[in-house]
Design a protein around this motif. Structure first.
Motif, PDB file in Angstrom:
ATOM      1  N   LEU A 182     -13.049  28.742 -10.529  1.00  0.00           N
ATOM      2  CA  LEU A 182     -14.134  28.944  -9.562  1.00  0.00           C
ATOM      3  C   LEU A 182     -14.115  27.760  -8.602  1.00  0.00           C
ATOM      4  O   LEU A 182     -14.239  26.603  -9.039  1.00  0.00           O
ATOM      5  CB  LEU A 182     -15.486  29.026 -10.259  1.00  0.00           C
ATOM      6  CG  LEU A 182     -16.726  28.957  -9.352  1.00  0.00           C
ATOM      7  CD1 LEU A 182     -16.780  30.153  -8.404  1.00  0.00           C
ATOM      8  CD2 LEU A 182     -18.005  28.865 -10.183  1.00  0.00           C
ATOM      9  N   ARG A 183     -13.968  28.054  -7.331  1.00  0.00           N
ATOM     10  CA  ARG A 183     -13.907  27.011  -6.307  1.00  0.00           C
ATOM     11  C   ARG A 183     -15.117  27.128  -5.394  1.00  0.00           C
ATOM     12  O   ARG A 183     -15.407  28.204  -4.866  1.00  0.00           O
ATOM     13  CB  ARG A 183     -12.610  27.149  -5.501  1.00  0.00           C
ATOM     14  CG  ARG A 183     -12.393  26.048  -4.472  1.00  0.00           C
ATOM     15  CD  ARG A 183     -11.089  26.260  -3.731  1.00  0.00           C
ATOM     16  NE  ARG A 183     -10.889  25.252  -2.690  1.00  0.00           N
ATOM     17  CZ  ARG A 183     -10.321  25.482  -1.526  1.00  0.00           C
ATOM     18  NH1 ARG A 183      -9.868  26.704  -1.241  1.00  0.00           N
ATOM     19  NH2 ARG A 183     -10.188  24.516  -0.629  1.00  0.00           N
ATOM     20  N   ILE A 184     -15.817  26.026  -5.204  1.00  0.00           N
ATOM     21  CA  ILE A 184     -16.975  25.953  -4.311  1.00  0.00           C
ATOM     22  C   ILE A 184     -16.534  25.263  -3.030  1.00  0.00           C
ATOM     23  O   ILE A 184     -16.049  24.121  -3.066  1.00  0.00           O
ATOM     24  CB  ILE A 184     -18.142  25.173  -4.952  1.00  0.00           C
ATOM     25  CG1 ILE A 184     -18.432  25.672  -6.367  1.00  0.00           C
ATOM     26  CG2 ILE A 184     -19.374  25.244  -4.063  1.00  0.00           C
ATOM     27  CD1 ILE A 184     -18.823  27.106  -6.467  1.00  0.00           C
ATOM     28  N   THR A 185     -16.697  25.932  -1.884  1.00  0.00           N
ATOM     29  CA  THR A 185     -16.209  25.369  -0.625  1.00  0.00           C
ATOM     30  C   THR A 185     -17.302  25.092   0.400  1.00  0.00           C
ATOM     31  O   THR A 185     -17.021  24.525   1.447  1.00  0.00           O
ATOM     32  CB  THR A 185     -15.150  26.296   0.004  1.00  0.00           C
ATOM     33  OG1 THR A 185     -15.745  27.584   0.244  1.00  0.00           O
ATOM     34  CG2 THR A 185     -13.955  26.452  -0.924  1.00  0.00           C
ATOM     35  N   LYS A 186     -18.525  25.524   0.115  1.00  0.00           N
ATOM     36  CA  LYS A 186     -19.637  25.207   1.020  1.00  0.00           C
ATOM     37  C   LYS A 186     -20.910  25.126   0.185  1.00  0.00           C
ATOM     38  O   LYS A 186     -21.172  25.986  -0.658  1.00  0.00           O
ATOM     39  CB  LYS A 186     -19.789  26.258   2.115  1.00  0.00           C
ATOM     40  CG  LYS A 186     -20.800  25.901   3.200  1.00  0.00           C
ATOM     41  CD  LYS A 186     -20.788  26.906   4.361  1.00  0.00           C
ATOM     42  CE  LYS A 186     -19.584  26.701   5.252  1.00  0.00           C
ATOM     43  NZ  LYS A 186     -19.688  27.525   6.496  1.00  0.00           N
ATOM     44  N   SER A 187     -21.710  24.068   0.428  1.00  0.00           N
ATOM     45  CA  SER A 187     -22.892  23.866  -0.407  1.00  0.00           C
ATOM     46  C   SER A 187     -23.922  23.004   0.303  1.00  0.00           C
ATOM     47  O   SER A 187     -23.581  22.154   1.134  1.00  0.00           O
ATOM     48  CB  SER A 187     -22.489  23.205  -1.735  1.00  0.00           C
ATOM     49  OG  SER A 187     -23.594  23.067  -2.603  1.00  0.00           O
ATOM     50  N   ARG A 188     -25.188  23.228  -0.043  1.00  0.00           N
ATOM     51  CA  ARG A 188     -26.310  22.376   0.392  1.00  0.00           C
ATOM     52  C   ARG A 188     -26.506  21.324  -0.700  1.00  0.00           C
ATOM     53  O   ARG A 188     -27.127  21.593  -1.724  1.00  0.00           O
ATOM     54  CB  ARG A 188     -27.589  23.179   0.556  1.00  0.00           C
ATOM     55  CG  ARG A 188     -27.488  24.338   1.516  1.00  0.00           C
ATOM     56  CD  ARG A 188     -28.685  25.270   1.414  1.00  0.00           C
ATOM     57  NE  ARG A 188     -29.949  24.621   1.748  1.00  0.00           N
ATOM     58  CZ  ARG A 188     -30.995  24.572   0.945  1.00  0.00           C
ATOM     59  NH1 ARG A 188     -30.935  25.112  -0.267  1.00  0.00           N
ATOM     60  NH2 ARG A 188     -32.098  23.974   1.327  1.00  0.00           N
ATOM     61  N   GLY A 189     -25.973  20.111  -0.495  1.00  0.00           N
ATOM     62  CA  GLY A 189     -26.012  19.137  -1.567  1.00  0.00           C
ATOM     63  C   GLY A 189     -24.965  19.467  -2.616  1.00  0.00           C
ATOM     64  O   GLY A 189     -24.157  20.385  -2.471  1.00  0.00           O
ATOM     65  N   VAL A 190     -24.954  18.722  -3.709  1.00  0.00           N
ATOM     66  CA  VAL A 190     -23.957  18.930  -4.749  1.00  0.00           C
ATOM     67  C   VAL A 190     -24.209  20.265  -5.452  1.00  0.00           C
ATOM     68  O   VAL A 190     -25.334  20.574  -5.819  1.00  0.00           O
ATOM     69  CB  VAL A 190     -23.972  17.762  -5.760  1.00  0.00           C
ATOM     70  CG1 VAL A 190     -25.316  17.621  -6.434  1.00  0.00           C
ATOM     71  CG2 VAL A 190     -22.876  17.913  -6.791  1.00  0.00           C
TER      72      VAL A 190
END
Length: 493
Positions: free
Chosen positions: A464-472
């Motif tokens: 699972l890859r996270i590429t955009k986020s509000r904060g960590v």
């Protein structure tokens, strides 16, 4: 137990203001990303499916919108058993039921002292019956929570169209219900009315204030909240992007032009106002002899596109003219619950070893996604000091699952959950199997479900890859599941 978990969670939020690691070297939780849900909203979100009960004179006239001219004597559900309604809900794993106390026709399902257009003027139980009362008692006996819908549009009452008189009448009935019946968990308001209805300004602000005064923990639903918002359609589908955050100042009740905004939410929203997806198990909202419940595959599609897109599903199951939920509907509810349990009872990620791109420190490792707490334990990567008040940022974090003992992973559903008690954060994600992308999307929220478009896949390593986020980003749970009902050649989600 839920109360304790939530209270512990709030203490976690308070502690988050501390430095990353204190003098003892113990890492502190990440800072919250505002806005945050409140206690009642979190409890509501975890229900996943709740039930609506449309019942009234329309049930006996084979109509959806009554005229307001119906004779109360037509209402005569001789076999009414609210206990049967509650049992059907309970067997389907549903813990909250909402009854139409008054629909647009103005007929009241309790003996209101403010009108004769109610069950008190019917022949049912010789005019001594009380549907709302029966419903409340039956639910309380089984520990099921309750809510009510009191339609603002009233086609019967002569005061409708006279602003002060009608708002006074509506507020009086609202007080009557909230004072005389059990504690409620949700109350429903909307702006529905016909094109030829008299112009009418509703005093929603006054009504909401009265609700909170009399029952402070209740969730108020409307197009504009203040606690739960409409998803913008009656198909039971949320947007593929589904933020619980939104700007209430941009919302108004009964405004059809904001449907798309309601459907997607707003990553820059200043209010936490999660969406509720309403849809009926049948074609109509009221029971009609000519109609049958939706097929199981359709209900599962709705589940994936509502609960699986960060929403709560409000499923309408209308009682019939006898006063019972039809056996065909009861059976379909059980089928839906059994299907959901079948799909999600086995999590193939549980047997995997798990690693991550980084972790915040002890207590925030990737192994947390394997436990049963989907709110207050989570994997938190190193934050790299990019907290900037909650704006979406390009990031690159990943968590990886490897099949144990060299065994392969076989699945067609991916489940991802965020620790939303500290704010909804993730704005883009991707799922890879052995280096190939098999699912991708934008928001996650409380729960995101991906049915793999090509059907069942086999492999060894899932990332699972996270590429955009509000904060960590904070991942509280991750699952790989097998859905035997999924036929990818027929439809995609």
């Amino acid at each position: 137990m839920l109360s304790l978990m939530l209270l512990v969670g709030w203490s976690v939020v308070a502690a988050a203001a501390a430095p990353f690691a204190g003098s003892e070297g113990v890492p502190t939780p990440p800072l919250p990303v505002l806005p945050l849900p409140n206690f009642s909203q979190l409890k509501w979100q975890r229900r996943e499916i709740i039930m609506f009960l449309h019942f009234g004179v329309n049930t006996f006239t084979d109509s959806e919108w009554g005229t307001g001219k119906e004779d109360p004597v037509i209402f005569n559900p001789v076999g009414l058993d609210a206990g049967q309604w509650v049992a059907a809900a309970e067997d389907a794993g549903i813990s909250l039921m909402i009854l139409t106390a008054k629909h647009h026709d103005g007929f009241c399902m309790w003996p209101s002292k403010y009108t004769k257009h109610s069950v008190g003027s019917s022949h049912w139980r010789h005019g001594k019956g009380d549907v709302v009362g029966d419903f409340m008692k039956a639910a309380a006996a089984r520990g099921v929570d309750v809510g009510l819908y009191l339609s603002p549009w009233d086609r019967h009452d002569s005061r409708y169209g006279s602003e002060l008189a009608y708002n006074g009448y509506y507020l009086a009935q609202l007080q009557e219900l909230l004072n005389n019946y059990n504690s409620m968990n949700e109350i429903w308001f909307d702006g529905a009315k016909g094109s030829n209805a008299p112009n009418m300004t509703y005093y929603f602000t006054d009504w909401f204030a009265m609700v909170k005064l009399l029952q402070s923990s209740i969730n108020i639903f409307s197009d504009a909240g203040p606690d739960v918002r409409w998803v913008g359609n009656e198909n039971g589908f949320a947007g593929t992007t589904s933020w619980s955050t939104i700007n209430r100042t941009s919302l108004s009740i009964g405004n059809g032009s904001i449907a798309d905004y309601l459907n997607t939410g707003d990553p820059k929203g200043t209010d936490y106002l999660p969406p509720e997806c309403d849809v009926s198990i049948r074609t109509g909202w009221f029971w009609h002899k000519s109609q049958s419940p939706k097929k199981l595959k359709k209900l599962l599609e709705i589940y994936y596109k509502s609960v699986g897109r960060n929403c709560v599903l409000l499923l309408n199951v209308p009682p019939n003219t006898t006063g019972l939920i039809s056996e065909t509907d009861v059976h379909r509810l059980k089928e839906l619950r059994n299907a959901i349990d079948t799909i999600f009872s086995m999590n193939y990620a549980m047997g995997c070893s798990v690693i991550a791109s980084s972790e915040r420190g002890s207590g925030f490792g990737p192994e947390n996604v394997h436990d049963d707490d989907h709110l207050w334990t989570y994997w938190a990567p190193r934050d790299n000091s990019y907290y900037n008040g909650g704006s979406l940022n390009e990031v690159d974090h990943w968590i990886e699952f490897r099949g144990s003992g060299g065994g392969g992973l076989k699945f067609n559903v991916v489940r991802i959950q965020e620790a939303v008690g500290l704010g909804q954060r993730i704005g883009r994600h991707e799922v890879y199997l052995d280096g190939k992308c098999v699912a991708k999307g934008t928001t996650i929220g409380y729960k995101r479900l991906h049915r793999i478009k090509g059907g069942v896949v086999n492999g060894s390593v899932v990332r699972l890859r996270i590429t955009k986020s509000r904060g960590v980003p904070l991942i509280s749970s991750f699952g790989l599941h097998f859905d035997p009902f999924w036929e990818p050649n027929r439809n995609h989600t």
